[in-house]
Write a protein that holds these residues in place. Structure first.
Motif, PDB file in Angstrom:
ATOM      1  N   TYR A   1       0.855  -1.186   0.000  1.00 47.99           N
ATOM      2  CA  TYR A   1       0.000   0.000   0.000  1.00 47.99           C
ATOM      3  C   TYR A   1       0.889   1.232   0.000  1.00 47.99           C
ATOM      4  O   TYR A   1       1.812   1.331   0.807  1.00 47.99           O
ATOM      5  CB  TYR A   1      -0.901  -0.005   1.233  1.00 47.99           C
ATOM      6  N   PRO A   2       0.650   2.185  -0.888  1.00 46.40           N
ATOM      7  CA  PRO A   2       1.510   3.379  -0.936  1.00 46.40           C
ATOM      8  C   PRO A   2       1.233   4.304   0.239  1.00 46.40           C
ATOM      9  O   PRO A   2       0.318   5.126   0.200  1.00 46.40           O
ATOM     10  CB  PRO A   2       1.126   4.031  -2.273  1.00 46.40           C
ATOM     11  N   GLY A   3       1.992   4.144   1.312  1.00 45.58           N
ATOM     12  CA  GLY A   3       1.790   5.011   2.461  1.00 45.58           C
ATOM     13  C   GLY A   3       1.702   4.286   3.783  1.00 45.58           C
ATOM     14  O   GLY A   3       1.097   4.795   4.736  1.00 45.58           O
ATOM     15  N   GLY A   4       2.273   3.069   3.877  1.00 46.07           N
ATOM     16  CA  GLY A   4       2.257   2.353   5.146  1.00 46.07           C
ATOM     17  C   GLY A   4       1.170   1.307   5.207  1.00 46.07           C
ATOM     18  O   GLY A   4       0.912   0.591   4.250  1.00 46.07           O
ATOM     19  N   GLU A   5       0.500   1.217   6.361  1.00 47.65           N
ATOM     20  CA  GLU A   5      -0.547   0.225   6.541  1.00 47.65           C
ATOM     21  C   GLU A   5      -1.859   0.722   5.939  1.00 47.65           C
ATOM     22  O   GLU A   5      -2.257   1.868   6.142  1.00 47.65           O
ATOM     23  CB  GLU A   5      -0.742  -0.062   8.029  1.00 47.65           C
ATOM     24  N   MET A   6      -2.532  -0.164   5.211  1.00 47.49           N
ATOM     25  CA  MET A   6      -3.751   0.235   4.522  1.00 47.49           C
ATOM     26  C   MET A   6      -4.892   0.479   5.512  1.00 47.49           C
ATOM     27  O   MET A   6      -5.197  -0.374   6.336  1.00 47.49           O
ATOM     28  CB  MET A   6      -4.175  -0.848   3.518  1.00 47.49           C
ATOM     29  N   PRO A   7      -5.568   1.636   5.413  1.00 53.12           N
ATOM     30  CA  PRO A   7      -6.728   1.884   6.272  1.00 53.12           C
ATOM     31  C   PRO A   7      -7.885   0.945   5.935  1.00 53.12           C
ATOM     32  O   PRO A   7      -8.073   0.560   4.778  1.00 53.12           O
ATOM     33  CB  PRO A   7      -7.103   3.338   5.948  1.00 53.12           C
ATOM     34  N   ARG A   8      -8.690   0.598   6.929  1.00 55.24           N
ATOM     35  CA  ARG A   8      -9.778  -0.349   6.731  1.00 55.24           C
ATOM     36  C   ARG A   8     -10.866   0.192   5.803  1.00 55.24           C
ATOM     37  O   ARG A   8     -11.654  -0.580   5.256  1.00 55.24           O
ATOM     38  CB  ARG A   8     -10.386  -0.749   8.081  1.00 55.24           C
ATOM     39  N   LYS A   9     -10.934   1.506   5.612  1.00 52.32           N
ATOM     40  CA  LYS A   9     -11.958   2.078   4.737  1.00 52.32           C
ATOM     41  C   LYS A   9     -11.864   1.530   3.318  1.00 52.32           C
ATOM     42  O   LYS A   9     -12.857   1.532   2.591  1.00 52.32           O
ATOM     43  CB  LYS A   9     -11.858   3.601   4.713  1.00 52.32           C
ATOM     44  N   TYR A  10     -10.705   1.021   2.931  1.00 43.39           N
ATOM     45  CA  TYR A  10     -10.524   0.536   1.561  1.00 43.39           C
ATOM     46  C   TYR A  10     -11.401  -0.677   1.257  1.00 43.39           C
ATOM     47  O   TYR A  10     -11.725  -0.910   0.095  1.00 43.39           O
ATOM     48  CB  TYR A  10      -9.050   0.192   1.323  1.00 43.39           C
ATOM     49  N   TRP A  11     -11.752  -1.465   2.238  1.00 42.89           N
ATOM     50  CA  TRP A  11     -12.583  -2.643   1.959  1.00 42.89           C
ATOM     51  C   TRP A  11     -13.966  -2.536   2.615  1.00 42.89           C
ATOM     52  O   TRP A  11     -14.660  -3.523   2.799  1.00 42.89           O
ATOM     53  CB  TRP A  11     -11.884  -3.939   2.349  1.00 42.89           C
ATOM     54  N   HIS A  12     -14.400  -1.300   2.919  1.00 39.66           N
ATOM     55  CA  HIS A  12     -15.715  -1.096   3.530  1.00 39.66           C
ATOM     56  C   HIS A  12     -16.581  -0.104   2.745  1.00 39.66           C
ATOM     57  O   HIS A  12     -17.557   0.404   3.278  1.00 39.66           O
ATOM     58  CB  HIS A  12     -15.560  -0.612   4.975  1.00 39.66           C
ATOM     59  N   THR A  13     -16.223   0.178   1.498  1.00 31.23           N
ATOM     60  CA  THR A  13     -16.965   1.190   0.746  1.00 31.23           C
ATOM     61  C   THR A  13     -18.220   0.613   0.089  1.00 31.23           C
ATOM     62  O   THR A  13     -18.264  -0.560  -0.294  1.00 31.23           O
ATOM     63  CB  THR A  13     -16.092   1.796  -0.368  1.00 31.23           C
ATOM     64  N   TYR A  14     -19.220   1.490  -0.048  1.00 30.36           N
ATOM     65  CA  TYR A  14     -20.371   1.156  -0.882  1.00 30.36           C
ATOM     66  C   TYR A  14     -19.931   1.052  -2.341  1.00 30.36           C
ATOM     67  O   TYR A  14     -18.876   1.574  -2.742  1.00 30.36           O
ATOM     68  CB  TYR A  14     -21.442   2.247  -0.790  1.00 30.36           C
ATOM     69  N   ASP A  15     -20.755   0.400  -3.140  1.00 27.61           N
ATOM     70  CA  ASP A  15     -20.532   0.410  -4.582  1.00 27.61           C
ATOM     71  C   ASP A  15     -20.483   1.852  -5.072  1.00 27.61           C
ATOM     72  O   ASP A  15     -21.300   2.698  -4.678  1.00 27.61           O
ATOM     73  CB  ASP A  15     -21.653  -0.343  -5.297  1.00 27.61           C
ATOM     74  N   LEU A  16     -19.539   2.130  -5.959  1.00 26.94           N
ATOM     75  CA  LEU A  16     -19.315   3.495  -6.433  1.00 26.94           C
ATOM     76  C   LEU A  16     -20.572   4.125  -7.023  1.00 26.94           C
ATOM     77  O   LEU A  16     -20.960   5.247  -6.654  1.00 26.94           O
ATOM     78  CB  LEU A  16     -18.186   3.493  -7.467  1.00 26.94           C
ATOM     79  N   PHE A  17     -21.227   3.438  -7.960  1.00 28.66           N
ATOM     80  CA  PHE A  17     -22.345   4.060  -8.662  1.00 28.66           C
ATOM     81  C   PHE A  17     -23.611   4.119  -7.817  1.00 28.66           C
ATOM     82  O   PHE A  17     -24.448   4.999  -8.020  1.00 28.66           O
ATOM     83  CB  PHE A  17     -22.578   3.358 -10.000  1.00 28.66           C
ATOM     84  N   VAL A  18     -23.738   3.232  -6.838  1.00 30.19           N
ATOM     85  CA  VAL A  18     -24.829   3.356  -5.880  1.00 30.19           C
ATOM     86  C   VAL A  18     -24.624   4.618  -5.040  1.00 30.19           C
ATOM     87  O   VAL A  18     -25.559   5.407  -4.816  1.00 30.19           O
ATOM     88  CB  VAL A  18     -24.923   2.111  -4.988  1.00 30.19           C
ATOM     89  N   ALA A  19     -23.396   4.846  -4.572  1.00 26.90           N
ATOM     90  CA  ALA A  19     -23.096   6.034  -3.776  1.00 26.90           C
ATOM     91  C   ALA A  19     -23.292   7.308  -4.593  1.00 26.90           C
ATOM     92  O   ALA A  19     -23.833   8.307  -4.096  1.00 26.90           O
ATOM     93  CB  ALA A  19     -21.671   5.962  -3.242  1.00 26.90           C
ATOM     94  N   LEU A  20     -22.871   7.295  -5.849  1.00 27.15           N
ATOM     95  CA  LEU A  20     -23.044   8.475  -6.710  1.00 27.15           C
ATOM     96  C   LEU A  20     -24.524   8.777  -6.936  1.00 27.15           C
ATOM     97  O   LEU A  20     -24.939   9.940  -6.939  1.00 27.15           O
ATOM     98  CB  LEU A  20     -22.330   8.260  -8.037  1.00 27.15           C
ATOM     99  N   THR A  21     -25.315   7.730  -7.134  1.00 25.64           N
ATOM    100  CA  THR A  21     -26.751   7.929  -7.352  1.00 25.64           C
ATOM    101  C   THR A  21     -27.408   8.528  -6.114  1.00 25.64           C
ATOM    102  O   THR A  21     -28.216   9.463  -6.211  1.00 25.64           O
ATOM    103  CB  THR A  21     -27.422   6.598  -7.719  1.00 25.64           C
ATOM    104  N   ALA A  22     -27.068   8.005  -4.936  1.00 24.45           N
ATOM    105  CA  ALA A  22     -27.624   8.546  -3.698  1.00 24.45           C
ATOM    106  C   ALA A  22     -27.239  10.006  -3.521  1.00 24.45           C
ATOM    107  O   ALA A  22     -28.061  10.833  -3.094  1.00 24.45           O
ATOM    108  CB  ALA A  22     -27.146   7.718  -2.507  1.00 24.45           C
TER     109      ALA A  22
END
Length: 276
Positions: free
Chosen positions: A47-68
């Protein structure tokens, strides 16, 4: 120069719709969401920047979030920062882009890129060694779908004959395509199929030098934007003087209170720059 917000839309933080309303109420021009379909539990890609934050594997689907977000606002431009096109079927993605652009009233910004996580790419059947060629062909294929009533595309990695796909995007010929990335060949991709270059704000000196190179090479207007700039008026002033058209600041993940505090810090930096 426009000012925007970047955010990882996680299921355990403020939801995309309320966040978008908050960002619009605070006078921001745009809101960009990060995308990762998943993160492989075992990987060798650092991961570029040390330990990967957990937010990387907890996101909503991109286009669902954009629609909302689009449904919750009326002026805010909503965008992908970035969409990992090499992990997506281009026909489906073209449909999603056109649908969000139509439903938002033409407010979508389509940031695209290849990403950095090689195991993630492989899980989607993408050979990391070919990811840049795949990215280019998939963007080109989507452009054909958006432009033509009866679209075809024939490449090494994307190949289809005569398809009908509606709706078309409201923005014509398509929403702005913002090419992410900072690799050695990124400017070639911007010139080939982008409307703007939107790198991460990792190395300002290099960003501004390459922005000048891009403008010297371009035979058409191409904007330079950046995502990840700090809430610091000195950085904003330098971006303004360099002719950047949009700067985007990442907000931390969490509930409304910490997000709003960070948003107010960003607004303070903007006010120091603009005298507002």
């Amino acid at each position: 120069m426009e000012f925007g917000i970047g955010y990882f839309p996680t299921h355990d933080g403020i939801r995309p719709g309320p966040l978008a309303r908050l960002v619009e109420e605070h006078g921001q021009e745009s809101l960009f969401f990060a995308e990762h379909t998943h993160i492989p539990a075992e990987r060798t890609t650092p991961y570029p920047g040390g330990e990967m934050p957990r937010k990387y594997w907890h996101t909503y689907d991109l286009f669902v979030a954009l629609t909302a977000s689009a449904a919750a606002t009326s002026r805010l431009r909503v965008g992908s920062g970035i969409c990992l096109v090499i992990e997506r079927d281009p026909i489906i993605t073209a449909k999603e882009v056109a649908s969000v652009d139509q439903l938002s009233g033409g407010r979508l910004e389509f940031g695209v890129g290849a990403g950095w996580n090689r195991e993630e790419m492989r899980n989607h059947g993408t050979d990391p060694r070919k990811r840049m060629a795949i990215l280019r062909e998939r963007v080109e294929a989507m452009k054909a779908i958006w432009a033509d009533r009866e679209a075809s595309y024939h490449g090494e990695h994307v190949n289809f004959d005569r398809i009908w796909s509606f709706p078309k995007p409201l923005q014509r010929p398509h929403p702005p395509i913002l090419v992410g990335g900072e690799g050695p060949t990124v400017l070639d991709r911007v010139l080939a199929f982008g409307d703007a270059w939107m790198p991460n704000y990792n190395n300002p000196d290099e960003l501004y030098a390459r922005a000048a190179e891009l403008r010297a090479r371009a035979d058409r207007p191409i904007e330079v934007q950046t995502i990840g700039i700090p809430a610091d008026a000195r950085h904003l002033e330098r971006a303004y003087e360099a002719g950047l058209t949009r700067v985007v600041h990442w907000l931390p993940n969490g509930g409304r209170a910490p997000v709003e505090r960070a948003l107010e810090e960003w607004e303070t930096a903007i006010a120091e720059l603009t005298g507002g």
